[in-house]
Design a protein around this motif. Structure first.
Motif, short mmCIF file in Angstrom:
data_model
loop_
_atom_site.label_atom_id
_atom_site.label_comp_id
_atom_site.label_asym_id
_atom_site.label_seq_id
_atom_site.Cartn_x
_atom_site.Cartn_y
_atom_site.Cartn_z
N VAL A 137 0.15 -2.75 3.90
CA VAL A 137 0.97 -3.38 2.88
C VAL A 137 2.18 -4.02 3.53
O VAL A 137 2.85 -3.42 4.37
N TRP A 138 2.44 -5.28 3.15
CA TRP A 138 3.67 -5.97 3.53
C TRP A 138 4.50 -6.13 2.26
O TRP A 138 4.03 -6.72 1.27
N LEU A 139 5.75 -5.65 2.28
CA LEU A 139 6.62 -5.74 1.11
C LEU A 139 7.67 -6.81 1.34
O LEU A 139 8.38 -6.81 2.35
N ASN A 140 7.78 -7.71 0.37
CA ASN A 140 8.79 -8.76 0.44
C ASN A 140 10.17 -8.19 0.13
O ASN A 140 10.30 -7.04 -0.31
N SER A 141 11.18 -8.99 0.33
CA SER A 141 12.57 -8.60 0.11
C SER A 141 12.77 -8.01 -1.28
O SER A 141 12.23 -8.51 -2.27
N ASP A 142 13.54 -6.91 -1.36
CA ASP A 142 13.89 -6.26 -2.63
C ASP A 142 12.67 -5.82 -3.43
O ASP A 142 12.66 -5.91 -4.66
N SER A 143 11.63 -5.36 -2.76
CA SER A 143 10.42 -4.92 -3.43
C SER A 143 10.19 -3.42 -3.25
O SER A 143 10.64 -2.84 -2.26
N TYR A 144 9.48 -2.84 -4.20
CA TYR A 144 9.19 -1.40 -4.17
C TYR A 144 7.72 -1.16 -4.48
O TYR A 144 7.13 -1.82 -5.34
N LEU A 145 7.13 -0.20 -3.78
CA LEU A 145 5.78 0.25 -4.06
C LEU A 145 5.81 1.76 -4.18
O LEU A 145 6.33 2.45 -3.31
N LEU A 146 5.26 2.29 -5.27
CA LEU A 146 5.26 3.72 -5.51
C LEU A 146 3.83 4.23 -5.56
O LEU A 146 2.98 3.65 -6.24
N THR A 147 3.55 5.32 -4.84
CA THR A 147 2.22 5.91 -4.80
C THR A 147 2.34 7.44 -4.85
O THR A 147 3.41 7.99 -4.62
N MET A 148 1.22 8.07 -5.16
CA MET A 148 1.10 9.51 -5.01
C MET A 148 0.05 9.73 -3.93
O MET A 148 -1.13 9.44 -4.13
N GLU A 149 0.47 10.21 -2.76
CA GLU A 149 -0.44 10.38 -1.64
C GLU A 149 -0.40 11.83 -1.12
O GLU A 149 0.63 12.49 -1.22
N PRO A 150 -1.55 12.29 -0.53
CA PRO A 150 -2.78 11.53 -0.30
C PRO A 150 -3.52 11.24 -1.61
O PRO A 150 -3.39 11.98 -2.58
N PHE A 151 -4.28 10.13 -1.62
CA PHE A 151 -5.01 9.73 -2.81
C PHE A 151 -6.15 10.71 -3.08
O PHE A 151 -6.85 11.13 -2.15
N ASN A 152 -6.34 11.05 -4.35
CA ASN A 152 -7.51 11.84 -4.72
C ASN A 152 -7.89 11.48 -6.15
O ASN A 152 -7.30 10.60 -6.76
N GLY A 153 -8.88 12.12 -6.69
CA GLY A 153 -9.34 11.78 -8.02
C GLY A 153 -10.35 10.65 -8.00
O GLY A 153 -11.10 10.49 -7.02
N GLU A 154 -10.36 9.83 -9.05
CA GLU A 154 -11.36 8.78 -9.20
C GLU A 154 -10.89 7.43 -8.70
O GLU A 154 -11.67 6.48 -8.63
N PHE A 155 -9.59 7.28 -8.37
CA PHE A 155 -9.07 6.00 -7.90
C PHE A 155 -7.78 6.21 -7.12
O PHE A 155 -7.18 7.28 -7.15
#
Length: 326
Positions: free
Chosen positions: A133-151
């Protein structure tokens, strides 16, 4: 929407000091009668206030805007940046059903990861599944890791370029306001800023499915070399061709505009140069430009744009003011 979801929406509003008296009473009643909600409520407030203290408002600029009566395109008065970060944390945890687990501190469960880029910088990250992932200026990405479940689920604020690790058994889903982008393994750019109602997706490899939240809007599929513009307000999705070889030029510090309104361009310039740019009228803001800039300073960019299509601008310590020529 469940009653618990409504309560968490009220929590988001409370963190922004935007509750009515009736809503405040509902929060108080729920805190007294629902121990589970009370624990999550206090944990989330403590967590967010610890890692994201409120931003300092630009009071002088705000007073100047109000006094002069400037008009803007999609520029809310409130700090959408801060509000949105709170909302996506709450909604991400609720959507995964992990808010209670996360804040109660159980072991061996996914944890919240926040990836971000500050003003005038681009950052690259590799997620736990190998997605780049490349994030541009003033950007945020939120995840719950490690990934599990159906997606694999992520929520995006701002703009990002993805090279998703292929896993047909675990689709990668990116949620933005009113839209869900579902992929298996592909490369694409997704732009979704809260102060710009249009969301833009450009696909370079693979295939993606766009699923608007409104039931009366059909899902759309993108093929390589296609771009989608989605407007949740008028429920329109427009698909067109794009330059598949020009992949997210912003990753290399390039500003690239194709027949874009000045209202949109100044939002990009504000993020890149970390300054406030005010447009005083619709006539100037509706001017359209096609241009590409690399290392040019802000003053030179404004000069070139004003010479291409006439408008006046003034640069001061508090920012830039743009007016149409009358």
């Amino acid at each position: 929407m469940t009653e618990k979801d409504k309560l968490f929406e009220l929590l988001v509003k409370e963190l922004n000091s935007d509750l009515t008296e009736e809503e405040k009473n509902l929060i108080r009643k729920s805190l007294q009668n629902d121990d589970s909600f009370s624990k999550q409520y206090h944990s989330l407030k403590e967590f967010w206030n610890r890692i994201h203290p409120p931003d300092i408002s630009h009071r002088i600029i705000d007073k100047t805007e109000k006094k002069l009566g400037f008009t803007y395109q999609n520029k809310p008065v409130k700090n959408n940046h801060f509000i949105y970060k709170i909302a996506v944390v709450v909604l991400l945890l609720i959507s995964l059903g992990l808010s209670g687990i996360f804040f109660m501190g159980q072991q061996n469960t996914p944890t919240l990861h926040e990836y971000h880029s500050y003003s005038n910088e681009v950052n690259q990250f590799v997620l736990s599944d190998g997605t780049k992932v490349w994030l541009n200026s003033d950007s945020y990405l939120l995840t719950m890791e490690p990934f599990n479940g159906e997606f694999r689920l992520a929520r995006l604020y701002g703009e990002a370029y993805f090279e998703v690790a292929h896993n047909p058994k675990l689709p990668f889903i990116i949620k933005t306001p009113s839209l869900k982008t579902k992929v298996l393994g592909t490369a694409f750019n997704l732009c979704s800023w809260p102060n710009n109602k249009i969301q833009e997706i450009e696909l370079y490899e693979g295939r993606i499915k766009l699923e608007p939240e409104q039931n009366d809007i059909n899902a759309a599929f993108l093929e390589p070399g296609q771009r989608a513009h989605f407007n949740p307000e008028n429920k329109k999705m427009i698909i067109s061709q794009t330059d598949a070889d020009n992949r997210a030029a912003w990753r290399n510090g390039i500003l690239n505009f194709y027949n874009e309104e000045l209202f949109y361009i100044v939002l990009e310039l504000e993020r890149k140069f970390d300054t406030r740019i005010l447009i005083s009228d619709n006539e100037a803001g509706k001017l359209r430009f096609t241009a590409e800039f690399t290392d040019e300073p802000l003053e030179k960019i404004l000069l070139l744009l004003s010479e291409a299509k006439t408008f006046n601008y003034h640069i001061s310590n508090q920012g830039v003011l743009i007016r149409s020529v009358k």
